[in-house]
Write a protein that holds these residues in place. Structure first.
Motif, PDB file in Angstrom:
ATOM      1  N   ALA A 306       0.828  -1.208   0.000  1.00 29.10           N
ATOM      2  CA  ALA A 306       0.000   0.000   0.000  1.00 29.10           C
ATOM      3  C   ALA A 306       0.865   1.262   0.000  1.00 29.10           C
ATOM      4  O   ALA A 306       0.550   2.237  -0.704  1.00 29.10           O
ATOM      5  CB  ALA A 306      -0.932  -0.015   1.210  1.00 29.10           C
ATOM      6  N   TYR A 307       1.941   1.243   0.753  1.00 31.20           N
ATOM      7  CA  TYR A 307       2.818   2.420   0.819  1.00 31.20           C
ATOM      8  C   TYR A 307       3.450   2.675  -0.541  1.00 31.20           C
ATOM      9  O   TYR A 307       3.522   3.816  -1.003  1.00 31.20           O
ATOM     10  CB  TYR A 307       3.894   2.206   1.876  1.00 31.20           C
ATOM     11  N   ALA A 312       2.522   7.054   0.488  1.00 31.13           N
ATOM     12  CA  ALA A 312       3.598   8.022   0.752  1.00 31.13           C
ATOM     13  C   ALA A 312       3.175   9.433   0.359  1.00 31.13           C
ATOM     14  O   ALA A 312       3.575  10.421   0.994  1.00 31.13           O
ATOM     15  CB  ALA A 312       4.859   7.620  -0.001  1.00 31.13           C
ATOM     16  N   THR A 313       2.346   9.557  -0.694  1.00 23.58           N
ATOM     17  CA  THR A 313       1.898  10.884  -1.138  1.00 23.58           C
ATOM     18  C   THR A 313       0.452  11.180  -0.750  1.00 23.58           C
ATOM     19  O   THR A 313       0.094  12.334  -0.495  1.00 23.58           O
ATOM     20  CB  THR A 313       2.035  10.992  -2.672  1.00 23.58           C
ATOM     21  N   GLU A 314      -0.374  10.156  -0.659  1.00 22.19           N
ATOM     22  CA  GLU A 314      -1.800  10.340  -0.377  1.00 22.19           C
ATOM     23  C   GLU A 314      -2.108  10.405   1.107  1.00 22.19           C
ATOM     24  O   GLU A 314      -3.137  10.953   1.509  1.00 22.19           O
ATOM     25  CB  GLU A 314      -2.603   9.214  -1.029  1.00 22.19           C
ATOM     26  N   GLY A 315      -1.251   9.779   1.925  1.00 23.33           N
ATOM     27  CA  GLY A 315      -1.477   9.785   3.358  1.00 23.33           C
ATOM     28  C   GLY A 315      -2.336   8.609   3.827  1.00 23.33           C
ATOM     29  O   GLY A 315      -3.022   7.949   3.037  1.00 23.33           O
ATOM     30  N   TRP A 316      -2.317   8.394   5.144  1.00 19.15           N
ATOM     31  CA  TRP A 316      -3.033   7.248   5.714  1.00 19.15           C
ATOM     32  C   TRP A 316      -4.545   7.468   5.783  1.00 19.15           C
ATOM     33  O   TRP A 316      -5.310   6.531   5.993  1.00 19.15           O
ATOM     34  CB  TRP A 316      -2.493   6.956   7.111  1.00 19.15           C
ATOM     35  N   ALA A 317      -4.999   8.719   5.601  1.00 16.17           N
ATOM     36  CA  ALA A 317      -6.442   8.993   5.616  1.00 16.17           C
ATOM     37  C   ALA A 317      -7.086   8.704   4.264  1.00 16.17           C
ATOM     38  O   ALA A 317      -8.312   8.710   4.142  1.00 16.17           O
ATOM     39  CB  ALA A 317      -6.688  10.437   6.011  1.00 16.17           C
ATOM     40  N   SER A 318      -6.273   8.441   3.250  1.00 14.90           N
ATOM     41  CA  SER A 318      -6.795   8.128   1.919  1.00 14.90           C
ATOM     42  C   SER A 318      -7.424   6.742   1.892  1.00 14.90           C
ATOM     43  O   SER A 318      -7.219   5.948   2.817  1.00 14.90           O
ATOM     44  CB  SER A 318      -5.654   8.185   0.907  1.00 14.90           C
ATOM     45  N   GLY A 323      -7.464   1.213   3.688  1.00 17.77           N
ATOM     46  CA  GLY A 323      -7.425  -0.205   3.325  1.00 17.77           C
ATOM     47  C   GLY A 323      -6.255  -0.922   3.976  1.00 17.77           C
ATOM     48  O   GLY A 323      -6.375  -2.063   4.435  1.00 17.77           O
ATOM     49  N   ALA A 324      -5.101  -0.239   4.030  1.00 18.81           N
ATOM     50  CA  ALA A 324      -3.918  -0.831   4.661  1.00 18.81           C
ATOM     51  C   ALA A 324      -4.144  -1.055   6.155  1.00 18.81           C
ATOM     52  O   ALA A 324      -3.799  -2.113   6.698  1.00 18.81           O
ATOM     53  CB  ALA A 324      -2.707   0.068   4.444  1.00 18.81           C
ATOM     54  N   ILE A 325      -4.750  -0.070   6.812  1.00 13.06           N
ATOM     55  CA  ILE A 325      -5.048  -0.215   8.244  1.00 13.06           C
ATOM     56  C   ILE A 325      -6.044  -1.343   8.468  1.00 13.06           C
ATOM     57  O   ILE A 325      -5.914  -2.142   9.396  1.00 13.06           O
ATOM     58  CB  ILE A 325      -5.583   1.116   8.806  1.00 13.06           C
TER      59      ILE A 325
END
Length: 431
Positions: A306-307, A312-318, A323-325
């Motif tokens: 996912a990273y 890396a550019t979209e952030g974890w809120a994307s 989906g990764a979380i």
């Protein structure tokens, strides 16, 4: 218990996966609790003691004898010195299931173990109590353990071991394997037996890639590693390096390099287990390393995918970050749920029924998720493949949770003496 191994003709039998048949017998005896009081090994006159490659074998109570006398005379001497103590008689030209010594030591009656192959004379003799019937047959001067065992069974003096008297379920392999016993009389026979042992050591329930795709590569690696006596822990260490090295590669966008490392690790993950079981080199540390790696690396792989795809550019809120979380959390929940069933039944979840064994072949696991993501990425649908894997992990977790609830609460199947259900073929063909 006293053990006598007739090794006068041991040099005529080629090794199996780098171990002599004598070493294999000794490894089987090493697992006995308590250990035999004596292990007497008869060598040909003038023969020096063979080198045992594993230092643990020298901790056994070994006694070496050299003799040119006939078989009956040598066994007669052992019977006289053993007194009333149980006696296990083995032949160093046979390949015996390492589970047989423990199974026989637990018996209270004399028993003969014969090969499952009608034309194979291989045999093991376990004597408990009165030896008169054996002494009587020795008068006829049988030339080997196989000949003596056959005479004892044919005359009704000692019964042979029956299938229902041997518990063949192997928890670590999630399958039932009947005992095996073979004569090894040449290189051709040894090659067939290596194939037999190789396939016998596959788990009854596993994923499709481990069962059908990786075995040819695993076979090519296991044979030379066994002959060179490479310890499986070294293979596991290489596997760990590849598994962890793939993570920064994917995170930095070097997906092809990461895939190469990941598939190499996936093959080696099968190699170390097979090598350990086939050469009796499994260890506590090796099991922790192997299973620890299997538990830890998949969610780290998913996060790195996912990273590398854009977090890396979209952030974890994307959506990608969410989906990764989600897949990380689902993976952890799934693993926790799968610990409940073994705690109750003392065996793996996927041995409960044939349906559960079938589901194991394609549920969300590394060897299913990795090919799905590889194909998706290579054809330009990496994100879509990743979200598909997230959904598949959710479905897998839901299945395991629902099935566990059904088994424990609806079926009311908490009977610990319940026999394991077969999830794979019981036997492996020699030819």
């Amino acid at each position: 218990m006293i053990v006598w191994i007739d090794a006068l003709a041991a040099d005529s039998a080629p090794p199996i996966f780098g171990l002599s048949l004598l070493e294999r017998h000794l490894h089987g005896l090493r697992g006995l609790k308590p250990l035999p009081s004596r292990i007497i090994i008869d060598l040909a006159a003038g023969r020096s003691e063979p080198k045992l490659g594993d230092k643990r074998l020298y901790r056994l109570p070994l006694e070496w004898r050299r003799s040119g006398e006939a078989y009956a005379a040598r066994l007669g001497q052992i019977l006289a010195s053993a007194g009333s103590e149980p006696l296990l008689v083995l032949d160093a030209t046979t390949l015996a299931d390492g589970r047989l010594p423990a199974a026989l030591a637990a018996r209270t009656a004399s028993t003969v173990v014969l090969s499952r192959e009608a034309q194979d004379p291989a045999a093991i003799l376990f004597l408990a109590g009165d030896r008169a019937v054996v002494a009587g047959e020795l008068v006829a001067n049988p030339g080997s353990t196989a000949a003596l065992a056959r005479r004892l069974v044919d005359s009704g003096g000692i019964p042979s071991l029956k299938d229902d008297e041997f518990s063949g379920f192997v928890r670590r392999l999630r399958r039932t394997l009947p005992y095996y016993l073979f004569t090894v009389d040449g290189a051709g026979r040894a090659a067939k037996l290596e194939r037999f042992l190789f396939w016998s050591n596959y788990k009854g329930s596993t994923d499709l890639f481990t069962r059908y795709v990786y075995p040819p590569l695993v076979w090519l690696a296991v044979r030379p590693l066994a002959r060179w006596r490479v310890h499986p822990n070294w293979v596991t260490l290489v596997s760990i390096i590849l598994a962890l090295a793939a993570i920064p590669c994917w995170a930095d966008g070097y997906f092809i390099t990461g895939f190469m490392m990941a598939y190499g690790m996936s093959v080696l993950d099968s190699v170390d287990g097979k090598l350990a079981r086939l050469t009796f080199t499994d260890s506590v540390s090796g099991n922790y390393l192997d299973h620890g790696l299997d538990m830890v690396h998949p969610p780290l792989w998913y996060l790195s995918w996912a990273y590398g795809l854009g977090i890396a550019t979209e952030g974890w809120a994307s959506p990608l970050g969410q989906g990764a979380i989600a897949i990380f959390a689902l993976y952890v929940i799934d693993r926790v749920v799968l610990k409940i069933y073994p705690y109750v039944f003392k065996r793996a979840f996927h041995t409960h029924s044939r349906m559960d064994g079938l589901v194991r072949s394609f549920i969300a696991r590394r060897n299913i998720s990795l090919p799905l993501f590889t194909v998706g990425y290579l054809i330009g649908f990496g994100r879509e493949a990743f979200f598909l894997i997230v959904a598949w992990q959710a479905a897998t977790t839901l299945y395991h949770a629902g099935r566990t609830f059904w088994i424990l609460c609806i079926e009311k199947a908490q009977h610990k003496d319940r026999a394991p259900v077969e999830v794979a073929a019981k036997t492996v063909k020699l030819d």
